[in-house]
Motif scaffolding. Sequence first.
Motif, PDB file in Angstrom:
ATOM      1  N   ARG A 171       0.830  -1.202   0.000  1.00  0.00           N
ATOM      2  CA  ARG A 171       0.000   0.000   0.000  1.00  0.00           C
ATOM      3  C   ARG A 171       0.868   1.257   0.000  1.00  0.00           C
ATOM      4  O   ARG A 171       0.567   2.243  -0.687  1.00  0.00           O
ATOM      5  N   ALA A 172       1.953   1.230   0.767  1.00  0.00           N
ATOM      6  CA  ALA A 172       2.879   2.358   0.759  1.00  0.00           C
ATOM      7  C   ALA A 172       3.541   2.509  -0.610  1.00  0.00           C
ATOM      8  O   ALA A 172       3.758   3.633  -1.090  1.00  0.00           O
TER       9      ALA A 172
ATOM     10  N   ALA B  73      -9.711  11.922   6.311  1.00  0.00           N
ATOM     11  CA  ALA B  73      -8.311  12.175   5.991  1.00  0.00           C
ATOM     12  C   ALA B  73      -7.936  11.787   4.569  1.00  0.00           C
ATOM     13  O   ALA B  73      -7.301  12.579   3.862  1.00  0.00           O
ATOM     14  N   PRO B  74      -8.283  10.571   4.075  1.00  0.00           N
ATOM     15  CA  PRO B  74      -7.896  10.249   2.701  1.00  0.00           C
ATOM     16  C   PRO B  74      -8.568  11.128   1.665  1.00  0.00           C
ATOM     17  O   PRO B  74      -7.960  11.464   0.644  1.00  0.00           O
TER      18      PRO B  74
ATOM     19  N   LEU C 270      -4.122   6.661   3.910  1.00  0.00           N
ATOM     20  CA  LEU C 270      -4.646   5.333   3.589  1.00  0.00           C
ATOM     21  C   LEU C 270      -4.289   4.290   4.642  1.00  0.00           C
ATOM     22  O   LEU C 270      -4.811   3.172   4.578  1.00  0.00           O
ATOM     23  N   ARG C 271      -3.413   4.623   5.572  1.00  0.00           N
ATOM     24  CA  ARG C 271      -2.921   3.625   6.524  1.00  0.00           C
ATOM     25  C   ARG C 271      -4.025   3.099   7.432  1.00  0.00           C
ATOM     26  O   ARG C 271      -4.114   1.894   7.686  1.00  0.00           O
TER      27      ARG C 271
ATOM     28  N   ALA D 155     -11.322   4.957   1.400  1.00  0.00           N
ATOM     29  CA  ALA D 155     -10.265   5.023   0.395  1.00  0.00           C
ATOM     30  C   ALA D 155     -10.848   5.145  -1.011  1.00  0.00           C
ATOM     31  O   ALA D 155     -10.353   5.925  -1.838  1.00  0.00           O
ATOM     32  N   LEU D 156     -11.906   4.392  -1.300  1.00  0.00           N
ATOM     33  CA  LEU D 156     -12.509   4.453  -2.631  1.00  0.00           C
ATOM     34  C   LEU D 156     -13.225   5.781  -2.860  1.00  0.00           C
ATOM     35  O   LEU D 156     -13.209   6.308  -3.977  1.00  0.00           O
ATOM     36  N   LEU D 157     -13.856   6.319  -1.824  1.00  0.00           N
ATOM     37  CA  LEU D 157     -14.460   7.639  -1.968  1.00  0.00           C
ATOM     38  C   LEU D 157     -13.396   8.697  -2.245  1.00  0.00           C
ATOM     39  O   LEU D 157     -13.570   9.574  -3.095  1.00  0.00           O
TER      40      LEU D 157
END
Length: 611
Positions: free
Chosen positions: A152-153, A278-279, A388-389, A396-398
């Motif tokens: 993911r990172a 946050a994302p 994303l963490r 995340a998808l939004l």
Amino acid sequence: MAVPPIQPTRAVGAGPTGLVRALRVSLMLDVVLGLLVAVVLPLAIVAIPNTISVVAALLPPEVSQIAMIRAHGLALPAMVLTMPVAAVLVRRVRAAPMVVAGLTLLAFADAAGGYAGSTMLVGGLRVLHGVGAGLLVPATLMAVWGRSSFLRALWAAVLAASLLAAQALALWPLDQVDSWRVTLQPYPMLTGVALALAALYLVLWLKDGGSTAGPDAAVAARGRTLWAVVPAAGVAALALGSTFDWSAGLVIRAALVSVVVLLALASSGASRGAVGRAPAYAMVAVGVVVLPTAAQVTYVELGGLGGPGLSGLWSAFATATLVALLAAALTNRLGATAMPVVTAGGLVVVVAGLCAVRLFLPAPGGLALILPFTLLAGGASVAITGALRSCAEEAALLALSLFFPAVLAGFLLGSGVQVAQLREAKTPQALVDGFVDALHLWALIGGGLVLVVIVLAAVLARLLPGSQGSPGSSPDAGTADTSPVAGPSSGLVPSPAGEIDPVGGAWREAVTRGQPGPTVARPRSEAVTGSHTPARSKPEAGPERGSVAAAGGGTGAGKGNRSRPRHEPDRVPERDPDAEPEPEKVVAPPVVVPPPAPSPEDGPGSGPALQ
């Protein structure tokens, strides 16, 4: 005593070979997925820039240059409209088939680009590029979501580096070309390599036990994510309308309204409070400023405008990419509780990069050219990785659904600023000065927008903290479920739904079904002794004399027509002192039959052979 036959199971005969094979497949899957992310994300982002104006002199005389520029610019609006639908679709059909489908569309558009001859066909092929890229970005994110956190990172770092180098990568194949169709197929060989990696990933995914999600997998996130279609369609319509001689002021106002709408959706549409917002904030801020800024810097640093040219920019891009990878890896090693501060810190670094653009560029090379790119890439990588963490898939998808509309709004805003600065330019030097002034003004506006996002996130986090835990959250979220009986759980076993009475309801249900009741924690005074005899306690005053210490249930009649007191479940009545002593019952211990040891004659994974 007869021993019942034991049915063979695969677990008995399973040896270390199957485990080693599964681990090997999982490791290969991670390696292939990492390579796929490193190749696919740049291919998807490089489809965004509109570079047909660079080779406009090679267009046939009967083709309108304005119409061709408008058709070539359809890739980003198509990407904007595809993203929310793809974000919902990826939770139904899974990531691996979507990666293959997106790369197939890109490969087909690249192959057909060599035969394009009309404006309509160019527009159709660019739409295919946009749809394919819109499928690839959420599919690759969901592909790495269930794997190692390092992947993911890596995804976040590659996305940040791709945004920074997209304009240069789109211009690189156009150096000394003799056909304008190269703009429609910039990297066909790399697309073929990515398609081969995607096929290998699909095979390994199926071998690793991949399955298709059920019909209800995307129900929870569908409504909120699909709402992003509304601002996406609005921004796309504004982008198309701006190509029809809109004034610079109107374009700037339309872009600012688009950014405000995206921030409003990011504030109201996310779940789980500050963790869920946050994302969305990070994606909007990074999308608005990074790629539009990098595109303007790339044009200003070209050789014809006094810069080092594309060949002089690759060292800065390589350094920025390395810094983005290292920053994402270091961020991934931090604890989940530090992610809100890390995300805000990454956006602050992006602001520092915009300040460096205003202070040091244009530059002929050296550290003055490397520093802005490094700060932009490193800050964007840290912000996206931190956001994303500890968020759920839905958030995340939004956020990803708002990302490409933010990129398009940033291009609109940057274009409006450029048009306003170049309006009075009459000479070549005035044009160069106008481009530089537009870049500096844009860096100031972009830095202000990112600061607004940081302040807005901080204020809403204090005023609307929201829920810090929800189903489907990431393991890194730092939340833990609690059980009313056993206390806090480790998060590996979900808590039972609703409250359970440890004394009454569960025991009643177990006794009704004829099953042993659940284990209940008792105070020290009611502990069971070593001989499994219930400890005696003082009799209570009132009609019910029994004091209990161990489990029991039901009612009955004692000797002399004395009815035993009615008692609660998980309690046994105290023995009547006037009653005759009953013989002690001896309960034979249960017979434990150990599982049979595997025989060398058994087949692998089939259990012991029975005669």
